[in-house]
Design an enzyme around this catalytic site. Sequence first.
Site, PDB file in Angstrom:
ATOM      1  NE  ARG A 106      -9.046   0.712   1.767  1.00 44.65           N
ATOM      2  CZ  ARG A 106      -8.164   1.568   0.744  1.00 44.65           C
ATOM      3  NH1 ARG A 106      -8.886   2.202  -0.134  1.00 44.65           N
ATOM      4  NH2 ARG A 106      -7.263   1.904   1.060  1.00 44.65           N
ATOM      5  CE1 TYR A 238      -8.322  -6.431   3.367  1.00 45.28           C
ATOM      6  CE2 TYR A 238      -9.504  -4.714   2.550  1.00 45.28           C
ATOM      7  CZ  TYR A 238      -8.466  -5.399   3.134  1.00 45.28           C
ATOM      8  OH  TYR A 238      -7.375  -4.410   3.307  1.00 45.28           O
ATOM      9  N   GLY A 240     -11.651  -4.185   4.972  1.00 43.59           N
ATOM     10  CA  GLY A 240     -11.611  -2.850   4.546  1.00 43.59           C
ATOM     11  C   GLY A 240     -12.800  -2.646   3.662  1.00 43.59           C
ATOM     12  CE  LYS A 247      -8.323   3.883   5.534  1.00 45.74           C
ATOM     13  NZ  LYS A 247      -7.529   2.636   6.063  1.00 45.74           N
ATOM     14  CG  HIS A 269      -5.090   7.163   5.250  1.00 48.76           C
ATOM     15  ND1 HIS A 269      -4.640   6.565   4.179  1.00 48.76           N
ATOM     16  CD2 HIS A 269      -5.244   5.796   6.200  1.00 48.76           C
ATOM     17  CE1 HIS A 269      -4.445   5.276   4.296  1.00 48.76           C
ATOM     18  NE2 HIS A 269      -4.825   4.739   5.471  1.00 48.76           N
ATOM     19  CB  SER A 291      -2.903   1.477   1.445  1.00 49.45           C
ATOM     20  OG  SER A 291      -4.070   2.318   1.889  1.00 49.45           O
ATOM     21  CB  CYS A 293       3.683   4.396   1.694  1.00 49.66           C
ATOM     22  SG  CYS A 293       3.260   4.203   0.011  1.00 49.66           S
ATOM     23  N   GLY A 294       4.420   2.197   4.760  1.00 49.91           N
ATOM     24  CA  GLY A 294       5.271   2.161   5.823  1.00 49.91           C
ATOM     25  C   GLY A 294       4.796   2.929   7.132  1.00 49.91           C
ATOM     26  CG  ASP A 309      -5.356   3.067   8.841  1.00 44.53           C
ATOM     27  OD1 ASP A 309      -4.717   3.271   8.027  1.00 44.53           O
ATOM     28  OD2 ASP A 309      -6.617   2.683   8.628  1.00 44.53           O
TER      29      ASP A 309
END
Length: 651
Positions: A106, A238, A240, A247, A269, A291, A293-294, A309
């Site tokens: 992004r 891209y 994003g 988003k 989110h 974003s 972090c699993g 997401d």
Amino acid sequence: MLELKKGADILATVGALTTLPQAQAVIEANLDSGNLAKLAPIKNSDALIKIANAISICKPDAVFVNSGSPEDIQWIREYSLSKGEEKKLAKDGHTIHFDLPQDQARLVNQTFYIINEDEKISSLAKSVLRSEATGYVKEHMDGIMHGMTMMIGFYSRGPVGAEASVPAIELSSSTYVLHSAELLYRNCYDQFDKEVERVGIFFTNLHSEGPNRTEDVPNARIFMDRSWLTTFSTFCTYAGNTLLMKKGNHRFCVDYATYYKKEEHLSEHMFITGITGPGDRKTFMAGAAPSGCGKTTTAMVGSDFIGDDLAQIWIAPDGTVRAINPEKGIFGIVEDVNREGDPFLMDCLRGDGTEVIWSNVLIDEQGVPHWVGNGEKTPEKGVNFQGEWHTGKTDSEGNLIPMSHKNSRCTLLASAIANHNTEAAEDPAGVPVKVITYSGRDSDTMPPVWVAKNMDEGVVIGASIVSKATATEIGAVGVRRQPWANAPFIPGALADYMDAQFSFFNSAKLSEAGRPIMAGLNYFLTHGNRGGTGDTLLGEKRDVKVWLGWLELFANGDVKAIDTPIGYLPLYEDLKELFVSIDKEYPRSLYDMQFALYLDNIIHRIDMQTEAYSKESDIPAQLFHVYTQQKAELLALKEKYGAVVSTDRLI
Ligand code: SPV
Ligand code: MN
């Protein structure tokens, strides 16, 4: 505040069409008979005027209407190959798309909310005046689709008919964007008009990559017009930045929930997943994480994966919390996806029968994709996001170029994942959510799992998410605040969003049985920060099943917990038993490292948050009340037992 339809609609200002007859004339002049026939069922005049203005501004050579039919989708796939935005890979149904090296994530500094004069927005976001954005569209989007085909798709963000679904139009010259849209969103061509009437709003997204050259990326802009629910994106590919149904429209949904559906809706989110508990009962959870972090991994750990997401959440008339995934696909990070941690996703990526669009990974000479952390043998050379690549290749500054970009992704249908519960995911009634989680990347402070003692404390867990600063952030040390993991997507004041969270979770519309529990999760504690040595993590990916499993039991009243100032913590014996179910030993010493309260760290964290929130105006008093009370209790505990308190002391 947010006021819809305030100021002039930029599409109409620049496109100069305001009436339906004017719009129809432009449409008739630009579409061939086949595409005119396909557009004919769309009667909504606002939608047609938006489309005609987009044509009038971008001036494509041709316009293609995607009806969502198998033939139309196939047309997009083939056009994408002939246009060169995607290339076929060895495996059937797999393609690779490369974004320009400067457009791999992004473009935060080129992303703006369009605002009217004297309008205030989030202190964390960038804004551009309506007049300036209009000037940009006039200068850079006029004729941007010369020599190209504009594609139009009609989608629903969520199952058609759901309380929190919103229809959206995607207009783009990029086949990659339209192809991705088909995998990620529900085509609602047949029901678009009806849905717009039912919901009362729709989103419009206009994108063009232009000539797709490196030198144009500095001119790239991502504009979001909150008042007209319209996005503009230029000179980038891209997803994003370009597939703004993701988003871009999420931001509009956050706005809409905060200002038009307060206490009724939330737009988060969050992943959504179900866990099967004793007696085959299913407990659904929704969880936020920044974003990278699993979040995708956590979602797929469940027995009934719904989404990875985004979540549109509301209170149903029966007093339960309901959630839908506005998406039907995954745009997932592939770095560190491997057999051990993500078996179902790996089956799709390495097995047969799944359509996958890869982006920015390494493609070897056999047409096979490779990525960092896949646990497989690494090829010596191939082609990746920066062109030709070989082991040991360095950039102009002498830094090693990784095999795949950190943000390289795979796009596929969620229903391809073996544990996806497609029936529940497509149900307009949503799934009943009993557990809300918040997590970040916290190496030294919070335990792997804890549960808020009341709703206010739950909201404060969301407000207090942090993630470790990464090496790429110049000057950043320690931790970065990531409120609700949603801050990058909150257009209005953070205080308004927070207030809406308190209203929702304390709502009298929630029934006793419908009220969810609210919890924190943290997978990133390290040995070094918990009395051991080194940076290795105290847990591994498969432990997530245990933390979610314990929350499932706790939410249903099947386990007791330890009452601490920060919330309820699990008992060792209950976790030990859950670890048995994943064939893993769980030594008491590990539990002690994970769950002992490191009081100084927690108090320091509370001080940091209190100070940061004190600088924002109008933050709800409940937040400071929770911090003050927790801090006082933690100090009392320290007085009694010292700086590190084992859970034994508190039972
Ligand atoms: C994220 O970064 O949170 C994503 C991918 O889910 S993007 O579409 O870039 O937002
Ligand atoms: Mn995301």
